[in-house]
Design a protein around this motif. Structure first.
Motif, short mmCIF file in Angstrom:
data_model
loop_
_atom_site.label_atom_id
_atom_site.label_comp_id
_atom_site.label_asym_id
_atom_site.label_seq_id
_atom_site.Cartn_x
_atom_site.Cartn_y
_atom_site.Cartn_z
N VAL A 90 -4.84 5.59 -2.07
CA VAL A 90 -5.32 4.23 -2.32
C VAL A 90 -4.69 3.71 -3.61
CG1 VAL A 90 -7.34 2.76 -2.67
CG2 VAL A 90 -7.54 4.80 -1.23
N LYS A 114 0.84 -1.18 0.00
CA LYS A 114 0.00 0.00 0.00
C LYS A 114 0.89 1.24 0.00
CE LYS A 114 -0.45 0.26 5.05
NZ LYS A 114 -1.38 0.21 6.20
N GLU A 125 -13.81 11.52 -2.52
CA GLU A 125 -12.53 11.06 -3.03
C GLU A 125 -12.20 11.80 -4.32
OE1 GLU A 125 -13.60 7.09 -5.52
OE2 GLU A 125 -13.61 6.89 -3.35
N VAL A 162 -5.01 0.89 1.40
CA VAL A 162 -5.15 2.30 1.76
C VAL A 162 -4.00 2.69 2.67
CG1 VAL A 162 -6.67 4.03 2.79
CG2 VAL A 162 -7.65 2.06 1.62
#
Length: 798
Positions: free
Chosen positions: A270, A191, A244, A275
């Motif tokens: 993301v 991530k 977002e 995330v």
């Protein structure tokens, strides 16, 4: 007397790779000599893989396939002659070629937290020493990494990968016969890191708050897909999701604000792996609708022992009512807390701030006040000291150069005459070249004594130098040397290159990528640098530069014609030159093959031949892949790969069926455009006589070809969301279902999730991006037949 026999040609020592043929031969002067061969002092009569041969005057010992048993000292005796030589069988480390190609051509990919094991079996004469290196440092065992070795294999194990394990690895296998180096690449995906901060407040009004951030410094090895924005109201514990943004947008505006209310914001990145942690802002306050804007930063007018006077200008935006005054705040430099200067707003646009501590630096800011409330504060003022103004010290005395060498000059001077008790706190030394008018400081901090050494000068460099005394009242007037001061001439040093591991003698560059070569050297005086390509001047696109200790070649976009030998020359001006050469090979994906021809040389076979790709003349590792399909719109299937000639024979031709063929040229960088047949290829069935024979009744055939009970439907989705595509299939036996996108099989693609529950088939696309747009197809097949259903997925932005 009997004529003596003598040697016209003696045996010579031979070094041969294990498995290769070897030969020892000598020539004598007489044809009737019968020779005898010895190995390690023992007479040879017969030996596996060894043949003795005599042709006229020449006697030979031939080894068809050299093995370790064949190594040793050999002697030939015949008549009056004797000659000796040795055979050394070299057996360097080797790795299977197919395995080696798979390891070096495709990076190994692992997810963060997973274990990785890289195993390389090898052959060769023992003992073989195996070493694993990363960034030119040999790896050893620690809490996560382990290196194992047996007589036939070496293994690198990483128990839990993280992003620091990404990079280029090298396996070095070495024995007394040679060295084999294998380059590997490991990619670890994770991530992303949090977005880079701090969060900047672009706008804060009664109606909107706009925040801005920067992309994360590490995207985790996979591109960021979107950012998640959350908000927390001051005094509450819960966070509210605002929305977002796509990866290309690093700002967000919200209109869900209340006047005079304070908020905190946080942003997460993301990617396909997950995330990131959050980047949080400081407190952000929404202004009232009628509040004034921020004034310009205050200016410092004067300062004394405990007082600083500031002034400012009214803001351009005064709000819905008249400005009633100004709130003035202060803070010590380096702190974050602002303290009020007065208890009530100041009506004037000037203020004398008292009660300050002597010698402390302060910053000030101002906010306008009207009937709607207090507006946004201004930017902080320049830091200012609270101290009494004093006179500057006088000029330094007797400034001179006391000594110099090839890289430095030493200055000495006397203190200025003392005036009214004004003490000198230090000295500032500045210099400028003779051809410049701008002065630069020689030292970051002031000199504390009345001498200093200015270092880092070039040989024979001429400079102007000046020195000024510093006191509480500021710097005094500078004293400047009347003439140029220069470093003494350095000793003559012949030009030579300082070649190390960073300078390569062979460069493989992809077309379109830059060519950048930096070569260090030394020489005094500075050598004259000349660049050549294949003995001729460089092309006009090439840019060369030389600075102290190095020269550089730069071509911003490599072309195939840039391949060749590059030479850089260093000249001392007296005819002596030093040269260094290196090879550059430009490569690119291959040009497509030429026209395809099809022939039936053997019944029920087809021989596919094609004109070679034009890239064969410069690409050594080029090979071909042959594909076929059995309908004009069917799927292509690979018939043959790693074909290094221009011919391939397909033997499983079914008469009466149409075939289309395609040939693609490939190298380490990728594949060319295909060359295809336009007309279908068919071998006609021979019509045979047949008789109708009554069949016995065998019952009802329950088999049914596949059919779509519910076909696919077209979808339109927003970037970053999930897309669910589904259909229903019938048939007996139960059909096998395969999903395709633009004719590409999605079965092993981790970005797509496929299910089949009793004939209800679904495809889930996680985190849709623009690249997912296209035509999707479901193929259902069993032993009775096949069926297809297609739909289009369209992507739109937020």
């Amino acid at each position: 007397s009997v004529p003596r026999c003598y040697l016209n040609k003696q045996l010579a020592t031979v070094r041969v790779l294990k498995g290769d043929p070897a030969e020892l031969s000598c020539t004598v002067s007489r044809d009737n000599v019968t020779g005898t061969w010895f190995k390690d002092g023992l007479k040879l009569t017969s030996m596996d893989g060894v043949v003795f041969e005599k042709k006229g005057l020449v006697h030979k010992l031939i080894i068809n396939k050299a093995e370790d048993i064949h190594a040793g000292k050999y002697r030939f005796e015949g008549g009056d002659v004797k000659t000796e030589a040795s055979i050394f069988v070299e057996d360097p480390p080797q790795v299977d070629k197919v395995l080696l190609k798979n390891l070096t051509s495709v990076p190994t990919v692992a997810k963060a937290g997973e274990g990785v094991k890289l195993r390389i079996p090898f052959e060769g004469r023992g003992p073989i020493r195996a070493a694993w290196l990363k960034d030119r440092m040999e790896l050893g065992d620690d809490s996560r990494i382990r290196v194992d070795k047996t007589d036939t294999c070496t293994t690198l194990s990483i128990s839990s990968c993280d992003r620091r394990d990404c990079g280029d690895y090298k396996v070095r296998l070495k024995n007394d016969s040679g060295v084999l180096e294998i380059n590997l690449k490991l990619m670890v995906i994770d991530k992303p890191q949090p977005p880079a901060g701090p969060i900047k407040i672009v706008e804060s009004s009664a109606n909107n708050i706009t925040i801005q951030w920067k992309p994360p410094k590490d995207d985790g090895g996979k591109p960021v897909q979107r950012y998640l924005v959350e908000r927390q109201q001051l005094g509450r514990n819960d966070w509210e999701t605002l929305g977002e943004t796509p990866r290309s947008c690093t700002s967000f505006t919200t209109n869900k604000v209340e006047e005079e209310m304070s908020y905190y914001f946080r942003v997460r990145a993301v990617n396909a792996e997950g995330v990131s942690n959050a980047l949080e802002s400081g407190e952000v306050k929404a202004a009232g609708k009628g509040s004034p804007g921020a004034p310009d930063r205050p200016e410092i007018i004067s300062a004394s022992r405990d007082t600083i006077t500031i002034s400012w200008k009214a803001p351009c935006k005064t709000g819905t009512s008249q400005i009633m005054g100004y709130v003035v705040q202060k803070r010590k430099k380096g702190t974050v807390t602002w303290l009020p200067v007065t208890n009530v707003p100041v009506k004037d646009k000037k203020l004398k701030v008292t009660g300050l501590k002597k010698g402390v630096q302060y910053e000030f800011r101002v906010a306008a006040v009207n009937a709607a409330g207090t507006g946004q504060p201004s930017d902080p003022s320049e830091p200012a000291f609270a101290w009494d103004p004093t006179k500057s010290p006088g000029q330094v005395q007797d400034l001179k150069v006391s000594s110099s060498d090839s890289t430095s000059v030493t200055l000495t001077w006397n203190k200025p005459e003392v005036q009214d008790g004004n003490d000198v706190k230090g000295y500032e030394v500045e210099m400028r070249p003779c051809n410049s008018l701008s002065w630069t400081k020689c030292f970051t901090l002031p000199a504390g004594s009345t001498s200093c050494r200015v270092q880092g000068l070039q040989a024979r460099e001429k400079l102007f130098l000046r020195v000024r005394a510093l006191g509480d009242g500021g710097p005094g007037e500078a004293t400047e040397l009347e003439a140029c001061a220069g470093a003494a001439a350095a000793a003559l040093v012949s030009p030579r290159f300082l070649i190390d591991d960073t300078v390569k003698s062979f460069l493989l560059i992809r077309a379109g990528d830059p060519i950048r070569v930096k070569i260090p050297f030394e020489g005094s005086p500075e050598p004259v640098v000349t660049w050549l390509k294949d003995g001729l001047p460089l092309p006009g696109r090439a840019a060369v530069s030389a600075e102290e200790g190095s020269c550089q070649l730069l071509l911003r976009a490599a072309e195939l014609g840039d391949s060749g030998t590059y030479t850089v020359e260093l000249g001392d001006g007296l005819g002596k030159k030093e040269t260094f050469s290196f090879q550059v090979q430009i490569t690119d994906i291959p040009q497509p093959p030429g026209a395809i021809r099809l022939e039936e040389n053997v019944p029920n076979t087809v021989t596919v031949t094609w004109e070679p790709s034009a890239s064969e003349q410069w690409e050594k590792n080029l090979y071909y892949t042959v594909l076929k399909r059995e309908s004009q719109k069917g799927l292509w299937h690979v018939l043959g790969d790693l074909i290094y000639n221009n011919k391939f024979t397909f033997t499983r031709v079914v008469p009466g069926r149409d075939y289309y063929f395609r040939v693609v040229a490939k190298n380490d960088l990728g594949a060319s455009d295909p060359s295809e047949t336009v007309q279908p290829w068919r071998i006609w069935k021979k019509k045979a006589e047949f008789r109708v024979k009554a069949q016995k009744y065998r019952g009802v055939n329950q088999n049914q070809p596949p059919r779509f009970l519910v076909p696919l439907k077209c979808h339109v989705v927003v970037t970053g969301s999930e897309c669910h595509m589904s259909c229903a299939v019938g048939g007996h036996p139960p059909p096998k279902v395969t999903w395709y996108k633009d004719s590409r099989d999605l079965s092993r693609d981790p970005n797509y999730f496929c299910t089949n529950d009793f004939g209800v088939c679904s495809l889930v696309v996680l985190g849709v991006t623009k690249q997912d747009e296209g035509e999707y197809m479901v193929e259902a097949s069993n032993e009775v037949g096949r069926a297809f259903s297609k739909a289009f997925l369209a992507i739109k932005g937020n």
